[in-house]
Design a protein around this motif. Structure first.
Motif, PDB file in Angstrom:
ATOM      1  N   ARG A 453     -26.331   6.248 -60.077  1.00  0.00           N
ATOM      2  CA  ARG A 453     -24.998   6.112 -59.487  1.00  0.00           C
ATOM      3  C   ARG A 453     -24.513   4.675 -59.572  1.00  0.00           C
ATOM      4  N   ARG A 470     -21.294   3.793 -67.265  1.00  0.00           N
ATOM      5  CA  ARG A 470     -20.820   5.181 -67.267  1.00  0.00           C
ATOM      6  C   ARG A 470     -19.300   5.134 -67.380  1.00  0.00           C
ATOM      7  N   ASP A 472     -15.919   6.978 -67.163  1.00  0.00           N
ATOM      8  CA  ASP A 472     -15.487   8.215 -66.521  1.00  0.00           C
ATOM      9  C   ASP A 472     -14.263   8.794 -67.213  1.00  0.00           C
ATOM     10  N   GLU A 473     -14.347   9.010 -68.499  1.00  0.00           N
ATOM     11  CA  GLU A 473     -13.199   9.578 -69.215  1.00  0.00           C
ATOM     12  C   GLU A 473     -13.648   9.930 -70.625  1.00  0.00           C
ATOM     13  N   SER A 474     -13.004  10.914 -71.214  1.00  0.00           N
ATOM     14  CA  SER A 474     -13.207  11.141 -72.638  1.00  0.00           C
ATOM     15  C   SER A 474     -12.723   9.919 -73.386  1.00  0.00           C
ATOM     16  N   SER A 505     -22.238  11.196 -69.595  1.00  0.00           N
ATOM     17  CA  SER A 505     -22.101  12.465 -68.887  1.00  0.00           C
ATOM     18  C   SER A 505     -20.645  12.846 -68.639  1.00  0.00           C
ATOM     19  N   ALA A 506     -19.759  11.865 -68.581  1.00  0.00           N
ATOM     20  CA  ALA A 506     -18.347  12.180 -68.311  1.00  0.00           C
ATOM     21  C   ALA A 506     -17.494  12.136 -69.567  1.00  0.00           C
ATOM     22  N   ASN A 508     -16.160  13.855 -72.619  1.00  0.00           N
ATOM     23  CA  ASN A 508     -16.031  15.239 -73.054  1.00  0.00           C
ATOM     24  C   ASN A 508     -15.570  15.330 -74.489  1.00  0.00           C
ATOM     25  N   GLU A 509     -15.182  14.193 -75.039  1.00  0.00           N
ATOM     26  CA  GLU A 509     -14.699  14.189 -76.413  1.00  0.00           C
ATOM     27  C   GLU A 509     -14.676  12.751 -76.890  1.00  0.00           C
ATOM     28  N   GLU A 536     -27.321  11.234 -72.194  1.00  0.00           N
ATOM     29  CA  GLU A 536     -26.606  12.386 -71.626  1.00  0.00           C
ATOM     30  C   GLU A 536     -25.360  12.764 -72.418  1.00  0.00           C
ATOM     31  N   VAL A 537     -25.479  12.662 -73.739  1.00  0.00           N
ATOM     32  CA  VAL A 537     -24.358  13.088 -74.594  1.00  0.00           C
ATOM     33  C   VAL A 537     -24.309  14.607 -74.558  1.00  0.00           C
ATOM     34  N   LYS A 538     -23.130  15.158 -74.326  1.00  0.00           N
ATOM     35  CA  LYS A 538     -23.023  16.609 -74.224  1.00  0.00           C
ATOM     36  C   LYS A 538     -23.090  17.289 -75.574  1.00  0.00           C
ATOM     37  N   GLY A 539     -23.485  18.538 -75.571  1.00  0.00           N
ATOM     38  CA  GLY A 539     -23.645  19.294 -76.805  1.00  0.00           C
ATOM     39  C   GLY A 539     -22.468  19.198 -77.770  1.00  0.00           C
ATOM     40  N   LEU A 560     -31.806  12.181 -74.044  1.00  0.00           N
ATOM     41  CA  LEU A 560     -31.298  13.396 -73.405  1.00  0.00           C
ATOM     42  C   LEU A 560     -30.766  13.076 -72.008  1.00  0.00           C
ATOM     43  N   SER A 561     -31.573  12.310 -71.242  1.00  0.00           N
ATOM     44  CA  SER A 561     -31.105  11.973 -69.896  1.00  0.00           C
ATOM     45  C   SER A 561     -31.165  10.463 -69.695  1.00  0.00           C
TER      46      SER A 561
ATOM     47  N   HIS B 451     -32.911  17.212 -64.535  1.00  0.00           N
ATOM     48  CA  HIS B 451     -31.731  17.150 -65.387  1.00  0.00           C
ATOM     49  C   HIS B 451     -31.233  18.561 -65.695  1.00  0.00           C
ATOM     50  N   ARG B 453     -28.757  21.133 -67.980  1.00  0.00           N
ATOM     51  CA  ARG B 453     -28.004  21.239 -69.229  1.00  0.00           C
ATOM     52  C   ARG B 453     -27.528  22.670 -69.438  1.00  0.00           C
ATOM     53  N   ARG B 457     -27.727  26.091 -74.794  1.00  0.00           N
ATOM     54  CA  ARG B 457     -28.286  25.146 -75.751  1.00  0.00           C
ATOM     55  C   ARG B 457     -29.709  24.733 -75.426  1.00  0.00           C
ATOM     56  N   ARG B 470     -20.416  23.470 -65.101  1.00  0.00           N
ATOM     57  CA  ARG B 470     -20.042  22.081 -65.370  1.00  0.00           C
ATOM     58  C   ARG B 470     -18.734  22.102 -66.162  1.00  0.00           C
ATOM     59  N   ASP B 472     -16.172  20.192 -68.305  1.00  0.00           N
ATOM     60  CA  ASP B 472     -16.205  18.952 -69.079  1.00  0.00           C
ATOM     61  C   ASP B 472     -14.820  18.362 -69.230  1.00  0.00           C
ATOM     62  N   SER B 505     -19.944  16.064 -62.616  1.00  0.00           N
ATOM     63  CA  SER B 505     -20.278  14.796 -63.272  1.00  0.00           C
ATOM     64  C   SER B 505     -19.243  14.398 -64.325  1.00  0.00           C
ATOM     65  N   ALA B 506     -18.538  15.353 -64.897  1.00  0.00           N
ATOM     66  CA  ALA B 506     -17.565  15.018 -65.938  1.00  0.00           C
ATOM     67  C   ALA B 506     -16.129  15.051 -65.420  1.00  0.00           C
ATOM     68  N   ASN B 508     -13.314  13.285 -63.700  1.00  0.00           N
ATOM     69  CA  ASN B 508     -12.974  11.901 -63.410  1.00  0.00           C
ATOM     70  C   ASN B 508     -11.764  11.783 -62.507  1.00  0.00           C
ATOM     71  N   LYS B 538     -18.001  12.088 -58.240  1.00  0.00           N
ATOM     72  CA  LYS B 538     -18.003  10.629 -58.368  1.00  0.00           C
ATOM     73  C   LYS B 538     -17.280   9.954 -57.221  1.00  0.00           C
TER      74      LYS B 538
END
Lengths: 590, 590
Positions: A453, A470, A472-474, A505-506, A508-509, A536-539, A560-561, B451, B453, B457, B470, B472, B505-506, B508, B538
């Protein structure tokens, strides 16, 4: 194409098959109540739109039937509504003189265009566009429209010829015309307004007190405008008040809705296209809000894209049968629902009731004073006026407050089209502005967890050689450079730093502009001998990054984390490089 | 106001105090090289803008000095550039005939408006607005502009009077005029073009081969256009080619920049306002990209808001001294930097060099053929044309690809203003569309970690009584209803469900519209006896939620981490309610 599939596009094929006597009974009762309520309302809204009174009746007949066939809501009542009537008056007031033939034809064209736009939105599944009208903007717009509408009707109460396209013009024109006030009109209008306010606020409790059931009390209350219409019409007829200057509705043709043809000339269409888009979107939003509220009460679902088709068909119907733009109205739909309407057939029965009224009852409204209609409009729309949204938004979010305030002021000052457009543009602009300057937090490990945090808000563990950020935005074009600047401002001069971890983690793109910024960050950190890592990159984001060279060039790793990242990077460092515990939990910034 | 504070707004006060002989020497050398390069370039770009050649020189003198005083980049060279010249021609071509007095005055007005807009953006710190031009849109726009510019110059190479405002018109007009080609003009233009291409591609390696140092080889290469100008001018004079129809520059006044007055009439200003905004933004983006690239190489920083003030002052200078809109040019700045310019004084010395040229050298360009200038433009702008952005964006992101392709096609088809505006609107629209339909993942616990996910995936632990979602994306008006629909579609019919956890977490930001949706979700889940919990909210979002009633009404709890949420909720459930291990790690959707 099988029948169930067809039923998706023509819902009547679904509910029609299981239609029974109970449903018929319930629908019939609802239809009778709604019809009684709609007769004066339709006449009044036509007056508000600047059209002859019968246009309001016509706009309630064929559109209701078409909506019953194509719409998905079981209780929505389609027809003229206050805000759309005002928008119609604003739109066609620019292209034709009220009361002329051209004005009525322009109203047909506007309905046809709205219908076509709604149909197209439905077919191309563009219903989501309506989501860009935020709740606060809608609330502000409805409130301001209510004020504009009520103000525009005061001239009928005074019996003067005032005008104006915005609040300021209306008020100054009213003040200038005050000396010409017709006392008898004012008396009728004033009494009707007071009576209707009392019906709305005081009648129901009074009826309950004398032992009348809640359902019947409700019905009697809704019939209030009909009583006002009957009494004032009788008074005007009996005492020859029309000779004293009280304006009356006059001749209304005794006829079923006529077959009419909108004017599709290029000039008129291009003048009305933007207003038609606004009317379509506003009408759709109003209608779907009502439909969803009512559907939720009975655990039913409505389909927004099919709703667009239903409303589109209704408007096209209005265009070819002497009406003007229509949508699902709040008041009439709630009455329909409360009165027990079970299927869209209730709407069809209402249409039959209104058709009978159009043929048989129109001579009876000859002496109906316009002041009474104005009173019904004023009392109806003032219930829409609600400034509490200003307080709510002020407390919760200044951006929302700005959007609401601007929508209200611009609607009052420059009319409905400018107001709602500005509200939408402003709320989108404020959203973009916020995303262009994202909140960025430095984070550390919350002791005895694996959770990270903000170091400014929580007591966390950090290490001087590692900076974890961190965002907090795409990441996209509008904030890509902001991140670049932030990281360099933070990194420059911090000599102990060896690793920068972006905790994603936040995120999204990551678009192409942001990818280029990340490449620049990676390259410039490398020149300072600092490795860049991601955690913590999303899929979906990772899938995308794998399409680019960025991961090959990355000086650090992808974890991963965030906990893995910290553990592995600290493991590599000398153990004597002690862990700092950052105790800033009292700080409230960041 | 103290001197250091003033130095923030007038950077010359900072670097001027430490100016020494070494800096002077370096700046002087750079200035001489840039001056030689700028003389033909200034004349050529004026031709491109449809202005008399001296306008190009004038636009390079006073603006450079003003930028040296107010700008922050040490190496940026300000003056006429290709894209802004094309945009100038497009803008004032709509209000006046090229070659008339009105045309030149409109160019002054355009420069004054651009200057005022840039200054205002600087003072109000609106430099961030330029971030809304995404990298791909800029790349596409520059490429398409390069093609348009090169095509527009072919008529000078052919010596015909073709025209056109977009690629299609230009090409058809050129084809129609092909029979009128002047052979001698084509010979000069063709040879000059080939020579300049060779200078750019082949001369430097050739010079290095015969033992010339890299720095000198560079300088000689940059002087290529001067050589082309001298040779072709001499040829036209010697062989009287002007009599054979070769168009020449002709009389250029021998004068310092004149004092000129833009026309601020309301009609002209309102016609030029939108083009001026576009020119300001495009010019600023071009300039700041160059300035940041060069500053990074020497670990210097530039201040975007102060850059706006520098460029604004330069344009206002251009407006009052016979110029037209200017900005920091890529080619000239790189040359300035490579030639060793150390401070903005190099720019001031360049201005002196150009002033001498304006007084002394202008008679020498009388016989300069326009075809040679066109050749220098063509060779310069074709280096801007780079279609690789189409491939890069196609591989990485289809949304970026659509924005690039639309920018290129619309710029070629409808001109620079439509092209760049559409690119910006489209990229913002695509961003909004994406955020309005966010990626939503159901998540579970990654075994032996804390963690969580995506269950589709990763091999994760879930429980049938708990649904963790979650989202995103930040929650705002455009996607609030989408979330509502998603949750109800997922929850309906799942009878074992007792808890829904929104893992934030995502998220904002939660705006007022989204808050209302959350309230609706909370309420409707409650009716189904399902509790709604939040986790990993957050700090800034939590601060905001505390201003509303939502947390009081929330049926569940707010957990610091998703792990805490799972542990506590599972602890409350019977232990026999076994944990499922969801093995979907091979699935790639979601």
């Amino acid at each position: 194409m099988t029948l169930p599939r067809l039923g998706k596009y023509i819902p009547v094929l679904d509910w029609g098959r299981s239609y029974d006597r109970t449903a018929f009974g319930n629908d019939m009762v609802a239809a009778i109540i709604v019809t009684i309520m709609l007769i004066p309302q339709s006449l009044a809204y036509a007056l508000l739109a600047g059209l002859p009174p019968e246009a309001g009746l016509y706009a309630s007949i064929v559109p209701i039937i078409l909506y019953a066939i194509f719409g998905t809501s079981r209780a929505l009542a389609v027809g003229p509504v206050a805000v759309v009537s005002l928008m119609t008056a604003a739109a066609i007031g620019n292209v034709a003189e009220a009361g002329t033939m051209g004005y009525a034809v322009a109203a047909l064209t506007l309905a046809a265009l709205s219908g076509a736009i709604l149909l197209a939105m439905g077919v191309f599944k563009l219903g989501f566009l309506a989501n860009f009208l935020s709740h606060p903007v809608i609330a502000g717009f409805i409130t301001a429209s209510g004020i504009l509408i009520a103000t525009s009707q005061i001239r009928h109460i005074l019996g003067v010829d005032a005008g104006g396209h915005n609040l300021w013009e209306m008020v100054t024109s009213l003040v200038a015309h005050l000396p010409q006030t017709n006392p008898m009109t004012l008396l009728i209008g004033g009494l009707a307004t007071l009576f209707l306010f009392w019906v709305r606020k005081g009648l129901k409790p009074a009826l309950r007190k004398i032992g009348i059931g809640p359902r019947l009390a409700d019905v009697v209350t809704k019939a209030g405008p009909v009583a006002a219409v009957m009494v004032t019409t009788f008074a005007v007829w009996q005492f020859h008040l029309a000779d004293g200057g009280v304006k009356i509705v006059g001749d209304v043709p005794q006829s079923l809705p006529p077959l009419t043809m909108p004017d599709f000339s290029v000039g008129l269409v291009s003048d009305l296209l933007v207003p038609a888009i606004l009317i379509s979107v506003i009408g759709f939003v109003e209608s779907i809000s009502v439909a969803q509220t009512l559907a939720a009460k009975r655990r039913q679902r409505i389909n927004p894209d099919q709703e667009l088709i239903g409303l589109g068909a209704a408007n096209i119907g209005a265009a070819f049968t002497g009406g003007y733009p229509v949508t699902g109205g709040f008041a009439r739909s709630v009455v329909n629902f409360d009165a027990g309407a079970q299927t869209p057939a209730a709407g069809a029965f209402t249409a039959i009731g209104l058709a009978i009224a159009a043929i048989a009852l129109t001579p009876l409204v000859y002496f109906l004073p316009k002041a009474t209609l104005a009173a019904t409009i004023i009392v109806a729309v003032l219930s829409l006026v609600d400034f509490s949204i200003l307080k709510t938004s002020w407390q919760y979010s200044k951006a929302d407050f700005v959007a609401v305030l601007a929508t209200i002021l611009l609607t009052l000052g420059f009319g409905v089209e400018v107001g709602v457009t500005s509200g939408v543009v402003l709320s989108i602009g404020l959203f973009l502005y916020k995303t262009s300057r994202p909140h960025i937090a430095e984070v550390g490990l919350v002791p005895s967890t694996q959770h990270f945090r903000n170091i400014k808000r929580h007591k966390v563990i950090t290490d001087p050689s590692i900076l974890t950020i961190r965002i907090d935005e795409s990441l996209y074009f509008a904030n890509a450079r902001f991140l670049e600047d932030y990281i360099f401002d933070r990194v420059v001069g911090d000599d102990r730093l060896r690793h920068v971890i972006l905790m994603c983690s936040a995120i999204n793109e990551i678009d192409l502009s942001a990818l280029e910024s990340l490449e620049a960050i990676n390259h410039r950190l490398d020149e300072m001998c600092i490795a860049l890592h991601l955690s913590e990159v999303k899929g979906p984001v990772m899938d995308r990054l794998k399409c680019a060279h960025f991961l090959d060039d990355l000086t650090g790793r992808v974890f991963l984390s965030q906990y893995d990242a910290m553990r592995e990077l600290l493991g590599k460092l000398s153990v004597s490089d002690a862990i700092d515990t950052n105790d800033n939990s009292s700080a409230k910034t960041g």
